[in-house]
Design a protein around this motif. Structure first.
Motif, PDB file in Angstrom:
ATOM      1  N   ALA A   1     -69.522  22.087 -41.650  1.00 57.91           N
ATOM      2  CA  ALA A   1     -69.757  23.270 -40.816  1.00 57.91           C
ATOM      3  C   ALA A   1     -69.555  22.939 -39.341  1.00 57.91           C
ATOM      4  O   ALA A   1     -69.029  23.758 -38.576  1.00 57.91           O
ATOM      5  CB  ALA A   1     -71.166  23.811 -41.049  1.00 57.91           C
ATOM      6  N   VAL A   2     -69.974  21.745 -38.934  1.00 62.65           N
ATOM      7  CA  VAL A   2     -69.776  21.321 -37.548  1.00 62.65           C
ATOM      8  C   VAL A   2     -68.281  21.233 -37.239  1.00 62.65           C
ATOM      9  O   VAL A   2     -67.808  21.713 -36.206  1.00 62.65           O
ATOM     10  CB  VAL A   2     -70.461  19.955 -37.296  1.00 62.65           C
ATOM     11  CG1 VAL A   2     -70.055  19.390 -35.937  1.00 62.65           C
ATOM     12  CG2 VAL A   2     -71.983  20.098 -37.379  1.00 62.65           C
ATOM     13  N   VAL A   3     -67.529  20.634 -38.156  1.00 65.32           N
ATOM     14  CA  VAL A   3     -66.088  20.494 -37.944  1.00 65.32           C
ATOM     15  C   VAL A   3     -65.413  21.862 -37.933  1.00 65.32           C
ATOM     16  O   VAL A   3     -64.505  22.122 -37.137  1.00 65.32           O
ATOM     17  CB  VAL A   3     -65.483  19.566 -39.018  1.00 65.32           C
ATOM     18  CG1 VAL A   3     -63.969  19.536 -38.923  1.00 65.32           C
ATOM     19  CG2 VAL A   3     -66.044  18.157 -38.865  1.00 65.32           C
ATOM     20  N   LYS A   4     -65.850  22.749 -38.817  1.00 62.84           N
ATOM     21  CA  LYS A   4     -65.301  24.114 -38.836  1.00 62.84           C
ATOM     22  C   LYS A   4     -65.559  24.809 -37.502  1.00 62.84           C
ATOM     23  O   LYS A   4     -64.675  25.490 -36.962  1.00 62.84           O
ATOM     24  CB  LYS A   4     -65.937  24.905 -39.976  1.00 62.84           C
ATOM     25  CG  LYS A   4     -65.658  26.420 -39.980  1.00 62.84           C
ATOM     26  CD  LYS A   4     -64.177  26.738 -40.128  1.00 62.84           C
ATOM     27  CE  LYS A   4     -63.934  28.219 -40.427  1.00 62.84           C
ATOM     28  NZ  LYS A   4     -64.458  29.108 -39.377  1.00 62.84           N
ATOM     29  N   ASP A   5     -66.748  24.649 -36.947  1.00 63.54           N
ATOM     30  CA  ASP A   5     -67.073  25.257 -35.660  1.00 63.54           C
ATOM     31  C   ASP A   5     -66.174  24.704 -34.557  1.00 63.54           C
ATOM     32  O   ASP A   5     -65.687  25.456 -33.699  1.00 63.54           O
ATOM     33  CB  ASP A   5     -68.541  24.998 -35.315  1.00 63.54           C
ATOM     34  CG  ASP A   5     -68.921  25.542 -33.951  1.00 63.54           C
ATOM     35  OD1 ASP A   5     -68.779  26.759 -33.734  1.00 63.54           O
ATOM     36  OD2 ASP A   5     -69.336  24.744 -33.094  1.00 63.54           O
ATOM     37  N   LEU A   6     -65.920  23.390 -34.589  1.00 64.65           N
ATOM     38  CA  LEU A   6     -65.038  22.796 -33.582  1.00 64.65           C
ATOM     39  C   LEU A   6     -63.613  23.328 -33.722  1.00 64.65           C
ATOM     40  O   LEU A   6     -62.943  23.592 -32.724  1.00 64.65           O
ATOM     41  CB  LEU A   6     -65.061  21.274 -33.700  1.00 64.65           C
ATOM     42  CG  LEU A   6     -66.387  20.590 -33.342  1.00 64.65           C
ATOM     43  CD1 LEU A   6     -66.304  19.094 -33.586  1.00 64.65           C
ATOM     44  CD2 LEU A   6     -66.763  20.874 -31.893  1.00 64.65           C
TER      45      LEU A   6
ATOM     46  N   MET B   1     -53.634  15.948 -42.363  1.00 69.21           N
ATOM     47  CA  MET B   1     -54.705  16.360 -41.481  1.00 69.21           C
ATOM     48  C   MET B   1     -55.799  17.059 -42.273  1.00 69.21           C
ATOM     49  O   MET B   1     -55.549  17.661 -43.284  1.00 69.21           O
ATOM     50  CB  MET B   1     -54.173  17.304 -40.397  1.00 69.21           C
ATOM     51  CG  MET B   1     -53.541  16.563 -39.230  1.00 69.21           C
ATOM     52  SD  MET B   1     -52.220  15.423 -39.711  1.00 69.21           S
ATOM     53  CE  MET B   1     -50.918  16.498 -40.219  1.00 69.21           C
ATOM     54  N   SER B   2     -57.003  16.967 -41.764  1.00 68.44           N
ATOM     55  CA  SER B   2     -58.134  17.543 -42.483  1.00 68.44           C
ATOM     56  C   SER B   2     -58.084  19.061 -42.427  1.00 68.44           C
ATOM     57  O   SER B   2     -58.064  19.654 -41.346  1.00 68.44           O
ATOM     58  CB  SER B   2     -59.451  17.054 -41.865  1.00 68.44           C
ATOM     59  OG  SER B   2     -59.528  15.653 -41.923  1.00 68.44           O
TER      60      SER B   2
ATOM     61  N   LEU C   1     -63.418  13.574 -44.460  1.00 74.54           N
ATOM     62  CA  LEU C   1     -63.053  14.349 -43.281  1.00 74.54           C
ATOM     63  C   LEU C   1     -62.278  13.541 -42.248  1.00 74.54           C
ATOM     64  O   LEU C   1     -62.022  14.037 -41.154  1.00 74.54           O
ATOM     65  CB  LEU C   1     -64.312  14.931 -42.623  1.00 74.54           C
ATOM     66  CG  LEU C   1     -64.987  16.075 -43.380  1.00 74.54           C
ATOM     67  CD1 LEU C   1     -66.301  16.455 -42.713  1.00 74.54           C
ATOM     68  CD2 LEU C   1     -64.056  17.274 -43.447  1.00 74.54           C
ATOM     69  N   ALA C   2     -61.935  12.299 -42.555  1.00 73.38           N
ATOM     70  CA  ALA C   2     -61.216  11.461 -41.598  1.00 73.38           C
ATOM     71  C   ALA C   2     -59.741  11.364 -41.970  1.00 73.38           C
ATOM     72  O   ALA C   2     -59.382  11.322 -43.145  1.00 73.38           O
ATOM     73  CB  ALA C   2     -61.837  10.065 -41.552  1.00 73.38           C
ATOM     74  N   ASP C   3     -58.885  11.318 -40.963  1.00 75.69           N
ATOM     75  CA  ASP C   3     -57.459  11.099 -41.157  1.00 75.69           C
ATOM     76  C   ASP C   3     -57.052   9.674 -40.810  1.00 75.69           C
ATOM     77  O   ASP C   3     -56.203   9.089 -41.472  1.00 75.69           O
ATOM     78  CB  ASP C   3     -56.649  12.066 -40.289  1.00 75.69           C
ATOM     79  CG  ASP C   3     -56.804  13.502 -40.738  1.00 75.69           C
ATOM     80  OD1 ASP C   3     -56.356  13.816 -41.863  1.00 75.69           O
ATOM     81  OD2 ASP C   3     -57.377  14.305 -39.991  1.00 75.69           O
ATOM     82  N   GLU C   4     -57.656   9.123 -39.775  1.00 79.78           N
ATOM     83  CA  GLU C   4     -57.246   7.800 -39.288  1.00 79.78           C
ATOM     84  C   GLU C   4     -58.474   7.018 -38.850  1.00 79.78           C
ATOM     85  O   GLU C   4     -59.419   7.580 -38.290  1.00 79.78           O
ATOM     86  CB  GLU C   4     -56.276   7.956 -38.115  1.00 79.78           C
ATOM     87  CG  GLU C   4     -55.794   6.647 -37.507  1.00 79.78           C
ATOM     88  CD  GLU C   4     -54.827   6.859 -36.347  1.00 79.78           C
ATOM     89  OE1 GLU C   4     -54.680   5.931 -35.524  1.00 79.78           O
ATOM     90  OE2 GLU C   4     -54.222   7.954 -36.271  1.00 79.78           O
ATOM     91  N   LEU C   5     -58.436   5.717 -39.100  1.00 78.10           N
ATOM     92  CA  LEU C   5     -59.480   4.805 -38.637  1.00 78.10           C
ATOM     93  C   LEU C   5     -58.837   3.747 -37.761  1.00 78.10           C
ATOM     94  O   LEU C   5     -57.938   3.033 -38.206  1.00 78.10           O
ATOM     95  CB  LEU C   5     -60.182   4.143 -39.830  1.00 78.10           C
ATOM     96  CG  LEU C   5     -61.103   2.965 -39.505  1.00 78.10           C
ATOM     97  CD1 LEU C   5     -62.280   3.409 -38.631  1.00 78.10           C
ATOM     98  CD2 LEU C   5     -61.607   2.309 -40.786  1.00 78.10           C
TER      99      LEU C   5
ATOM    100  N   LEU D   1     -70.044   7.628 -38.761  1.00 78.04           N
ATOM    101  CA  LEU D   1     -68.765   7.179 -39.305  1.00 78.04           C
ATOM    102  C   LEU D   1     -68.786   7.217 -40.824  1.00 78.04           C
ATOM    103  O   LEU D   1     -67.815   7.632 -41.469  1.00 78.04           O
ATOM    104  CB  LEU D   1     -68.460   5.761 -38.811  1.00 78.04           C
ATOM    105  CG  LEU D   1     -68.199   5.617 -37.305  1.00 78.04           C
ATOM    106  CD1 LEU D   1     -68.216   4.145 -36.904  1.00 78.04           C
ATOM    107  CD2 LEU D   1     -66.882   6.254 -36.915  1.00 78.04           C
ATOM    108  N   THR D   2     -69.896   6.783 -41.409  1.00 82.05           N
ATOM    109  CA  THR D   2     -70.033   6.803 -42.866  1.00 82.05           C
ATOM    110  C   THR D   2     -69.939   8.225 -43.401  1.00 82.05           C
ATOM    111  O   THR D   2     -69.275   8.491 -44.406  1.00 82.05           O
ATOM    112  CB  THR D   2     -71.366   6.172 -43.293  1.00 82.05           C
ATOM    113  OG1 THR D   2     -71.421   4.825 -42.828  1.00 82.05           O
ATOM    114  CG2 THR D   2     -71.531   6.183 -44.809  1.00 82.05           C
ATOM    115  N   GLU D   3     -70.597   9.164 -42.731  1.00 86.52           N
ATOM    116  CA  GLU D   3     -70.595  10.554 -43.193  1.00 86.52           C
ATOM    117  C   GLU D   3     -69.188  11.143 -43.153  1.00 86.52           C
ATOM    118  O   GLU D   3     -68.784  11.859 -44.078  1.00 86.52           O
ATOM    119  CB  GLU D   3     -71.551  11.384 -42.342  1.00 86.52           C
ATOM    120  CG  GLU D   3     -73.030  11.062 -42.601  1.00 86.52           C
ATOM    121  CD  GLU D   3     -73.966  11.883 -41.722  1.00 86.52           C
ATOM    122  OE1 GLU D   3     -73.453  12.711 -40.931  1.00 86.52           O
ATOM    123  OE2 GLU D   3     -75.184  11.696 -41.813  1.00 86.52           O
TER     124      GLU D   3
END
Length: 350
Positions: free
Chosen positions: A117-122, A1-2, A147-151, A139-141
């Motif tokens: 930072a957005v993910v940290k806030d979430l 997990m991220s 920052l992705a675990d699964e696609l 998706l590219t970012e």
């Protein structure tokens, strides 16, 4: 997990593409690539997350509701003390239409800034499972930032054939996992589309193979004098090259020992492989001259992942310490330990 500054979040990317890799065509009318059964599957995935994230272009182009549509799934979320639909997160630095469909029900968060930072806030808001639905740039970012675990990638039997249309991903440097390529966890047909589930983070890949090892442990013949253990050896290409379980070939064989016996001792793949064992490899045993930790060291395996430290029921184990002292990287996944205990209820007196 991220891992996001001490918090753990599972990030799932979801999209449907044409055979030539496009998310849509170049017209003003939205091209629907999924079928009804797949859209229902996506609705079920939405019901299982804490937040759904898209970019502003997706809002302006497709105007999605980003809601859980099934009344039964909405009711189940509410019965579990959750809102009927997950938090809707839109990445935008500009105002969005006041009549946008996502505003119709459920809470929404419009935010912007560096993605980490957005993910940290979430994560700080309590989001443990995030579903990212697009568009291509977002998706590219996520992929290029690691920052992705699964696609979850659905492919439709359709060609767009227009380079002006939005593509699944844009140019970028896409990191591989530290040991291998992404792992294809499953493939399934849904009507005339195909769903590929890829694991793209080290943590998700470790959970995948360790879960496989735990499943193997349930094949062990019963015993009151030895633990039930499963083991899988995975090479750097993400392929399982050997596996085994306790008492597989005789009453005394251990899982790691059984897996290693299926490969020649000089197999070059072992020098860069990972050993997944449901239980910490033993450092002492009464039934064989060589412990599993010794066999792993002699095979040259550089990395071991397990879920539960060996209980002192039969012997006092120090496998992890021995392997670490020998330079072997150790990863422990205690979040899966209860599954190992369940496979050893008899031995642990549960």
């Amino acid at each position: 997990m991220s891992a996001i500054v001490g918090e753990i979040m599972y990030i799932l990317l979801s999209c449907a593409i044409s055979l030539d890799g496009y998310l849509d065509d170049a017209t003003d009318e939205r091209l629907v690539l999924s079928n009804a059964a797949d859209l229902d599957r996506v609705d079920a995935e939405r019901a299982g997350v804490d937040a759904i994230l898209v970019g502003a272009n997706t809002i302006r182009r497709d105007n999605p509701r980003l809601s859980v549509r099934s009344p039964a799934r909405r009711a189940a979320r509410e019965a579990a003390g959750k809102p009927a639909t997950p938090l809707k997160v839109i990445l935008s630095s500009r105002d969005l239409p006041a009549d946008a469909a996502f505003r119709a029900d459920g809470a929404a968060l419009i935010t912007h800034g560096p993605l980490d930072a957005v993910v940290k806030d979430l994560a700080d808001r309590g989001v443990e499972r995030l579903m990212v639905e697009g568009g291509g740039r977002v998706l590219t970012e996520f992929l290029t930032a690691g920052l992705a675990d699964e696609l979850q990638l659905v492919t439709a039997p359709f060609f767009v054939g227009d380079s002006a249309a939005p593509r699944f991903v844009h140019d970028g440097r896409f990191p591989r996992t530290s040991r291998s390529r992404a792992v294809l966890a499953s493939v399934s047909t849904i009507g005339n589309v195909v769903l590929h589930r890829y694991l793209v983070s080290d943590e998700a890949i470790d959970h995948h193979w360790l879960t496989r090892a735990i499943e193997l442990s349930h094949r062990c013949p019963p015993s009151t004098t030895a633990f039930s253990v499963g083991a899988v050896i995975v090479d750097t290409a993400g392929e399982a090259i050997a596996w085994g379980y306790s008492r597989e070939t005789d009453d005394l064989v251990h899982a790691e020992e059984s897996a290693l016996a299926k490969l020649p001792p000089d197999d070059p793949r072992l020098r860069t492989a990972t050993m997944y064992s449901s239980l910490e490899p033993c450092s002492r045993r009464k039934s064989r001259p060589a412990s599993c930790s010794r066999l792993i060291r002699e095979a040259g395996i550089p990395r071991v992942v397990f879920a539960l430290r060996e209980p002192s029921t039969f012997v006092v184990g120090e496998g992890a310490e021995e392997l670490t002292s020998a330079g072997v990287a150790i990863v422990e996944c205690p979040e899966l330990a209860d599954q190992v205990r369940e496979a050893n209820r008899t031995q642990l007196g549960a």
